[in-house]
Design a protein around this motif. Structure first.
Motif, PDB file in Angstrom:
ATOM      1  N   VAL A 186     -10.239  22.351  -6.173  1.00 25.23           N
ATOM      2  CA  VAL A 186      -9.664  21.946  -4.916  1.00 25.23           C
ATOM      3  C   VAL A 186     -10.659  20.980  -3.993  1.00 25.23           C
ATOM      4  O   VAL A 186     -10.305  20.219  -3.419  1.00 25.23           O
ATOM      5  N   GLN A 187     -11.569  21.553  -4.047  1.00 26.43           N
ATOM      6  CA  GLN A 187     -12.821  21.045  -3.050  1.00 26.43           C
ATOM      7  C   GLN A 187     -13.013  19.403  -3.379  1.00 26.43           C
ATOM      8  O   GLN A 187     -13.075  18.636  -2.348  1.00 26.43           O
ATOM      9  N   LEU A 188     -13.000  19.109  -4.826  1.00 31.43           N
ATOM     10  CA  LEU A 188     -13.181  17.772  -5.200  1.00 31.43           C
ATOM     11  C   LEU A 188     -12.035  16.914  -4.448  1.00 31.43           C
ATOM     12  O   LEU A 188     -11.870  15.769  -4.097  1.00 31.43           O
ATOM     13  N   ILE A 189     -10.572  17.593  -4.636  1.00 34.52           N
ATOM     14  CA  ILE A 189      -9.746  16.759  -4.257  1.00 34.52           C
ATOM     15  C   ILE A 189      -9.441  16.580  -2.746  1.00 34.52           C
ATOM     16  O   ILE A 189      -9.368  15.460  -2.376  1.00 34.52           O
ATOM     17  N   PHE A 190     -10.232  17.875  -1.996  1.00 37.60           N
ATOM     18  CA  PHE A 190     -10.088  17.712  -0.527  1.00 37.60           C
ATOM     19  C   PHE A 190     -11.086  16.418  -0.310  1.00 37.60           C
ATOM     20  O   PHE A 190     -10.697  15.595   0.630  1.00 37.60           O
ATOM     21  N   ILE A 191     -12.087  16.337  -0.841  1.00 34.40           N
ATOM     22  CA  ILE A 191     -13.101  15.159  -0.793  1.00 34.40           C
ATOM     23  C   ILE A 191     -12.609  14.043  -0.799  1.00 34.40           C
ATOM     24  O   ILE A 191     -12.747  12.989  -0.054  1.00 34.40           O
ATOM     25  N   LEU A 192     -11.732  13.838  -2.138  1.00 37.24           N
ATOM     26  CA  LEU A 192     -11.185  12.486  -2.157  1.00 37.24           C
ATOM     27  C   LEU A 192     -10.120  12.366  -1.500  1.00 37.24           C
ATOM     28  O   LEU A 192     -10.255  10.947  -0.687  1.00 37.24           O
ATOM     29  N   ILE A 193      -9.402  12.904  -0.993  1.00 37.68           N
ATOM     30  CA  ILE A 193      -8.294  12.816  -0.033  1.00 37.68           C
ATOM     31  C   ILE A 193      -8.846  12.492   1.219  1.00 37.68           C
ATOM     32  O   ILE A 193      -8.391  11.609   2.104  1.00 37.68           O
ATOM     33  N   PHE A 194      -9.939  13.172   1.781  1.00 38.33           N
ATOM     34  CA  PHE A 194     -10.373  12.884   3.067  1.00 38.33           C
ATOM     35  C   PHE A 194     -10.885  11.539   2.960  1.00 38.33           C
ATOM     36  O   PHE A 194     -10.795  10.700   3.942  1.00 38.33           O
ATOM     37  N   ALA A 195     -11.945  11.199   1.893  1.00 38.81           N
ATOM     38  CA  ALA A 195     -12.261   9.916   2.077  1.00 38.81           C
ATOM     39  C   ALA A 195     -11.420   9.016   1.937  1.00 38.81           C
ATOM     40  O   ALA A 195     -11.374   7.817   2.845  1.00 38.81           O
ATOM     41  N   PHE A 196     -10.176   9.018   1.191  1.00 31.87           N
ATOM     42  CA  PHE A 196      -9.270   8.011   1.327  1.00 31.87           C
ATOM     43  C   PHE A 196      -8.486   8.088   2.520  1.00 31.87           C
ATOM     44  O   PHE A 196      -8.300   6.833   3.025  1.00 31.87           O
ATOM     45  N   GLY A 197      -8.131   9.022   3.014  1.00 31.84           N
ATOM     46  CA  GLY A 197      -7.562   9.089   4.458  1.00 31.84           C
ATOM     47  C   GLY A 197      -8.496   8.253   5.365  1.00 31.84           C
ATOM     48  O   GLY A 197      -7.935   7.278   6.429  1.00 31.84           O
ATOM     49  N   ALA A 198      -9.704   8.628   5.259  1.00 29.68           N
ATOM     50  CA  ALA A 198     -10.659   8.099   6.366  1.00 29.68           C
ATOM     51  C   ALA A 198     -10.726   6.612   6.153  1.00 29.68           C
ATOM     52  O   ALA A 198     -10.853   5.732   6.924  1.00 29.68           O
ATOM     53  N   LEU A 233       0.786  -1.278  -0.069  1.00 29.11           N
ATOM     54  CA  LEU A 233       0.076  -0.038   0.178  1.00 29.11           C
ATOM     55  C   LEU A 233       0.711   1.276   0.074  1.00 29.11           C
ATOM     56  O   LEU A 233       0.581   2.251  -0.501  1.00 29.11           O
ATOM     57  N   GLY A 234       1.906   1.150   0.741  1.00 27.71           N
ATOM     58  CA  GLY A 234       2.642   2.518   0.854  1.00 27.71           C
ATOM     59  C   GLY A 234       3.547   2.722  -0.433  1.00 27.71           C
ATOM     60  O   GLY A 234       3.509   3.745  -1.168  1.00 27.71           O
ATOM     61  N   VAL A 235       3.845   1.805  -1.075  1.00 34.37           N
ATOM     62  CA  VAL A 235       4.480   1.708  -2.514  1.00 34.37           C
ATOM     63  C   VAL A 235       3.411   2.331  -3.540  1.00 34.37           C
ATOM     64  O   VAL A 235       3.656   3.276  -4.335  1.00 34.37           O
ATOM     65  N   LEU A 236       2.222   1.632  -3.512  1.00 35.69           N
ATOM     66  CA  LEU A 236       1.385   2.328  -4.362  1.00 35.69           C
ATOM     67  C   LEU A 236       0.880   3.743  -4.104  1.00 35.69           C
ATOM     68  O   LEU A 236       0.683   4.601  -4.907  1.00 35.69           O
ATOM     69  N   MET A 237       1.010   4.093  -2.727  1.00 37.12           N
ATOM     70  CA  MET A 237       0.636   5.421  -2.686  1.00 37.12           C
ATOM     71  C   MET A 237       1.594   6.346  -3.075  1.00 37.12           C
ATOM     72  O   MET A 237       1.408   7.551  -3.661  1.00 37.12           O
ATOM     73  N   TRP A 238       2.867   5.842  -2.729  1.00 38.76           N
ATOM     74  CA  TRP A 238       3.862   6.666  -3.370  1.00 38.76           C
ATOM     75  C   TRP A 238       4.013   6.945  -4.782  1.00 38.76           C
ATOM     76  O   TRP A 238       3.852   8.014  -5.486  1.00 38.76           O
ATOM     77  N   LEU A 239       3.591   5.806  -5.478  1.00 40.59           N
ATOM     78  CA  LEU A 239       3.292   5.776  -6.951  1.00 40.59           C
ATOM     79  C   LEU A 239       2.325   6.733  -7.332  1.00 40.59           C
ATOM     80  O   LEU A 239       2.255   7.651  -8.081  1.00 40.59           O
ATOM     81  N   ALA A 240       1.058   6.526  -6.609  1.00 44.09           N
ATOM     82  CA  ALA A 240      -0.037   7.457  -7.138  1.00 44.09           C
ATOM     83  C   ALA A 240       0.393   8.884  -6.913  1.00 44.09           C
ATOM     84  O   ALA A 240       0.002  10.033  -7.672  1.00 44.09           O
ATOM     85  N   LEU A 241       1.252   9.068  -5.682  1.00 42.66           N
ATOM     86  CA  LEU A 241       1.437  10.652  -5.503  1.00 42.66           C
ATOM     87  C   LEU A 241       2.514  11.106  -6.262  1.00 42.66           C
ATOM     88  O   LEU A 241       2.181  12.344  -6.638  1.00 42.66           O
ATOM     89  N   ASN A 242       3.429  10.132  -6.793  1.00 47.52           N
ATOM     90  CA  ASN A 242       4.553  10.882  -7.608  1.00 47.52           C
ATOM     91  C   ASN A 242       4.500  10.689  -9.154  1.00 47.52           C
ATOM     92  O   ASN A 242       4.911  11.038  -9.965  1.00 47.52           O
ATOM     93  N   ARG A 243       3.589   9.787  -9.379  1.00 50.88           N
ATOM     94  CA  ARG A 243       3.400   9.338 -10.884  1.00 50.88           C
ATOM     95  C   ARG A 243       2.006   9.662 -11.723  1.00 50.88           C
ATOM     96  O   ARG A 243       1.964   9.361 -12.688  1.00 50.88           O
ATOM     97  N   THR A 244       1.049  10.298 -10.837  1.00 55.62           N
ATOM     98  CA  THR A 244      -0.098  10.141 -11.506  1.00 55.62           C
ATOM     99  C   THR A 244      -0.678  11.767 -11.448  1.00 55.62           C
ATOM    100  O   THR A 244      -0.023  12.515 -10.750  1.00 55.62           O
ATOM    101  N   ARG A 245      -1.769  12.135 -12.386  1.00 53.67           N
ATOM    102  CA  ARG A 245      -1.960  13.471 -12.517  1.00 53.67           C
ATOM    103  C   ARG A 245      -2.909  13.836 -10.970  1.00 53.67           C
ATOM    104  O   ARG A 245      -2.385  14.901 -10.489  1.00 53.67           O
ATOM    105  N   ILE A 246      -3.468  12.678 -10.535  1.00 54.05           N
ATOM    106  CA  ILE A 246      -3.981  13.300  -9.257  1.00 54.05           C
ATOM    107  C   ILE A 246      -2.999  13.472  -7.936  1.00 54.05           C
ATOM    108  O   ILE A 246      -3.090  14.509  -7.587  1.00 54.05           O
ATOM    109  N   GLY A 247      -2.044  12.481  -8.132  1.00 53.00           N
ATOM    110  CA  GLY A 247      -0.848  12.787  -7.200  1.00 53.00           C
ATOM    111  C   GLY A 247      -0.338  14.165  -7.384  1.00 53.00           C
ATOM    112  O   GLY A 247       0.071  14.750  -6.338  1.00 53.00           O
TER     113      GLY A 247
END
Lengths: 336, 416
Positions: free
Chosen positions: A236-248, A202-216
């Motif tokens: 940004v509001q959409l991104i906020f919701i997305l990140i909040f949902a993912f973190g939760a 999961l950590g590797v996937l998150m790192w990839l998602a953050l560093n290699r994708t558009r959303i990241g």
């Protein structure tokens, strides 16, 4: 890496020596003299592995926490409640469906949904007011804790480990020699190894998602400068919701994981919140590698503390936090 | 309109006041039990014990309707203190049944001294010090303490089971100290050796290191854990594939654990243990109590048979009811008559006859049992033998018992 070695030759050498020493301790057959001074090798190895797997659990919780903080500057003190909520949901679903994987997925989705509701209904309306947000999250955590106590009672629950995950495995580490010279190998619960592997993946996937994708890319931009990102026309509001949902969701998922190899009961929410707070303070607020590093350190400190100095085990974690705050207040891996 | 509204408010206030007055006629009884934390399942069963006893008494004591006020604790002394203060100061309760856990009991011994008219009947707590060191005149314990519950087990596992050398894993507070103390008294005298004692905090989640630390060369491991901790330990022990034999503390191999979900509890089959109850005792009074318990609650809201906690709380309520009946419920003298009556009350309880010593501590029966599986898959404690009339000094003279010292992490020593 090379950059770090060039800048800090002394520290790099020290870290390299420590790692070599650790590897030697893990693979060598301990002499009676060493056993006399450090205790038995099995105890040491088990504390090491338990520390790492406990770190994996803390990483699952703290990565969501740190992402939310990094992006929204929102210290979500209800994060522990999301963990406990996810765990309970996973327990119920696991009982209904007899499937651990479904329990994991449903717990993730349920906690994510609660996260979305929290962001849309509450935090959106108090953006930029850090203190107010923090107080609201404290209030929420108290309400959640009471609601969960109301519906599940004060009993201890354990999410049933699926058959394919239970039982011990043998690891290729010699813990002792029998009198006839035969080596005793280390046995370790398979479920903990699976959790560790899952957390690393999961950590590797998150790192990839953050560093290699558009959303990241958008998320990273948001962490650096939220206003500028909004000014370029990103919603940004959409991104906020997305990140909040993912973190939760991650917290909910961690609840099921924690409920599998430990257990769930009231009070677990504040305990895990405290641990993840220490983790992100040690690692650096808002940084995923920092969360991984902090989780590993805190997990190891708790386990080694409980083995080698049981009375002061709780203190050790906080001593580390104090030391980090004194020497490197921004956290080990933070840039600012 | 406004006047009408005001009148309505006044009227409803009056009605409420009348209600309060009615409630005051009822006899209030406070019940303290651990309804959160590691010992939750035991606390819930204790409350069930009180409920059954109250129902049997027709919800009346000495002709007065009773009102039971239950407060939750979490096995910590300060939670017990908060709960007791709430009962005494807010609910104006004069009679309390509780607490459940060892260190809570010690806190209540001291608290009950500060409230002269309070009468406190122990729920199920079992630390030695509660009634042995500076006992409180207001505190009555109709159950054995943790050491008494271990009477005879040490000799039994040494001689009949052949466990010559053991290690100990137990929670780090007064009750497990007392249990290990009681066990070691008999076990070490018989010639047994305790190789190692590991004390873990109450509410420990992660037993990985503790399990790794169990020595290889012991015949059995004494487990002084309870409730959620016991289940956690067994689960994690099962995951590591360990094969050790166990000796159970009184709340380790009792229905709170034997009725838990999951397969881990099966590790306990064959475990010798001793306690104030034996699930499968064939005594008619005990069987009748089991039947009453099973009929009082649906199968998913209770254990397979009453636990030690349910039985102790049930006995505590009955002791109170009997003593109150003798004095016609007269508490006008600040409870002095009730205290005198309680001190000489003898209880013909489902788990044997109980009488009090001069410290208001029970002299009662201890049961040695062994965990066995019933045909339907339930686990039960098979009856092995009773040790009758166990006193707090464990059959030693007062001086000899005093010389052993108080239970602690290291006392009594067990050197070969």
């Amino acid at each position: 890496m090379a950059d770090f070695v060039a800048r800090r030759p002394f520290w790099s050498l020290l870290i390299a020596i420590a790692i070599t020493l650790l590897l030697w301790l893990v693979f060598a057959v301990w002499t009676p003299g060493m056993e006399a001074s450090f205790g038995r090798k099995r105890v040491f190895l088990s504390a090491l592995f338990n520390g790492i797997t406990l770190g994996a659990l803390y990483f699952l919780v703290a990565s969501g926490f740190t992402l939310i903080f990094g992006l929204m500057r929102n210290v979500n003190l209800a994060h522990g409640s999301l963990y406990l909520f996810g765990g309970y949901v996973g327990y119920s679903v696991g009982n209904l469906t007899d499937s651990w994987l479904i329990a994991l997925v449903v717990a993730f989705l349920a906690a994510a949904l609660v996260g979305i509701l929290m962001q849309v209904l509450l935090f959106r309306w108090m953006e930029g007011q850090d203190l107010r947000q923090t107080l609201v999250t404290i209030g929420l955590s108290i309400i959640f804790a009471d609601l969960l106590l109301w519906s599940y009672g004060g009993d201890t629950f354990q999410v049933t480990t699926p058959d394919w995950l239970s039982g011990p495995v043998q690891l290729p580490f010699v813990v002792a020699l029998r009198s006839n010279g035969e080596a005793v190998m280390m046995t370790y619960p398979f479920v903990r190894i699976a959790i560790l592997a899952g957390a690393i993946l999961l950590g590797v996937l998150m790192w990839l998602a953050l560093n290699r994708t558009r959303i990241g890319m958008l998320v990273r931009a948001g962490v650096d400068d939220r206003d500028m990102l909004a000014a370029t026309g990103v919603r940004v509001q959409l991104i906020f919701i997305l990140i909040f949902a993912f973190g939760a969701g991650l917290a909910g998922l961690a609840g099921v994981v924690g409920g599998t190899f430990q257990s769930l009961q009231p009070g677990e929410d504040t305990k895990i919140l405290l641990s993840s707070l220490v983790v992100v303070i040690v690692g650096g607020m808002g940084s995923i590698p920092g969360a991984a590093m902090g989780a590993l350190i805190v997990g190891l400190a708790e386990q080694f503390g409980s083995v080698y100095m049981p009375t002061y085990a709780v203190m050790l974690t906080f001593l580390i936090m104090v030391a980090v705050l004194a020497i490197r207040p921004q956290g080990l891996a933070a840039r600012r | 309109m406004r006047k009408a509204l005001l009148a309505a408010v006044a009227a409803s206030t009056l009605v409420m006041a009348a209600g309060a007055a009615n409630a005051q006629d009822k006899l209030k009884i406070g019940v303290m039990a651990t309804l959160s934390g590691a010992l939750t399942s035991g606390g819930e069963d204790g409350v069930r014990g009180v409920q059954i006893a109250a129902k049997q008494a027709g919800n009346k004591i000495a002709g007065r309707e009773i009102e039971i006020i239950t407060v939750a604790t979490d096995a910590s002394p300060d939670s017990a203190l908060r709960a007791a203060r709430k009962l005494v100061e807010q609910d104006k309760v004069q009679l309390i049944i509780g607490p459940l856990s060892g260190s809570e009991g010690i806190a209540m011994r001291d608290y009950s001294k500060t409230v002269p008219n309070l009468v406190m009947i122990n729920g199920s707590s079992g630390a030695l010090e509660t009634t042995y060191v500076n006992p409180s005149p207001n505190f009555f314990r109709f159950n054995s303490d943790g050491a008494q519950w271990m009477a005879g087990l040490g000799e039994y596992v040494f001689k009949d089971k052949g466990y010559k050398k053991i290690s100990v894993i137990a929670e780090d507070y007064s009750f497990p100290y007392t249990q290990v103390f009681g066990f070691a008294l008999g076990y070490c005298k018989a010639g047994g050796q305790i190789a190692q004692r590991q004390w873990v905090p109450l509410g420990t989640k992660d037993f990985g290191s503790v399990i790794a630390n169990i020595p290889d060369d012991v015949d059995a491991v004494f487990l002084g854990l309870g409730g959620g901790d016991a289940v956690n330990f067994l689960n994690q022990y099962g995951q590591t594939g360990g094969k050790a034999k166990f000796i159970g503390g009184s709340i380790m191999a009792d229905q709170t654990v034997l009725s838990s979900r999951g397969a881990a509890k099966r590790l306990l089959v064959g475990t010798p243990t001793s306690s104030g109850v034996a699930d499968a005792w064939d005594d008619p009074k005990w069987q009748a109590w089991v039947k009453t318990y099973q009929e009082a609650f649906p199968a998913d809201k209770r254990f397979a048979s009453p636990s030690l906690f349910a039985t102790n709380y049930y006995n505590a309520f009955n002791a109170l009811a009997i003593a109150m009946g003798k004095i016609n419920g007269d508490l006008s003298d600040g409870g002095a008559k009730l205290r005198a009556e309680l001190a000489r009350t003898e209880l013909d309880a489902p788990n044997g006859k109980v009488k009090l010593d001069e410290n208001r501590q029970a002299i009662a029966t201890t049961f040695i049992t062994e965990v066995a599986e019933l045909p339907n898959g339930d686990l039960t404690n098979k009856f092995i033998k009773t040790v009758p009339n166990v006193s707090q000094t464990m059959g030693l003279s007062a001086e000899a018992f005093k010389a052993v010292g108080l239970p602690s992490r290291t006392n009594p020593e067990c050197k070969p």
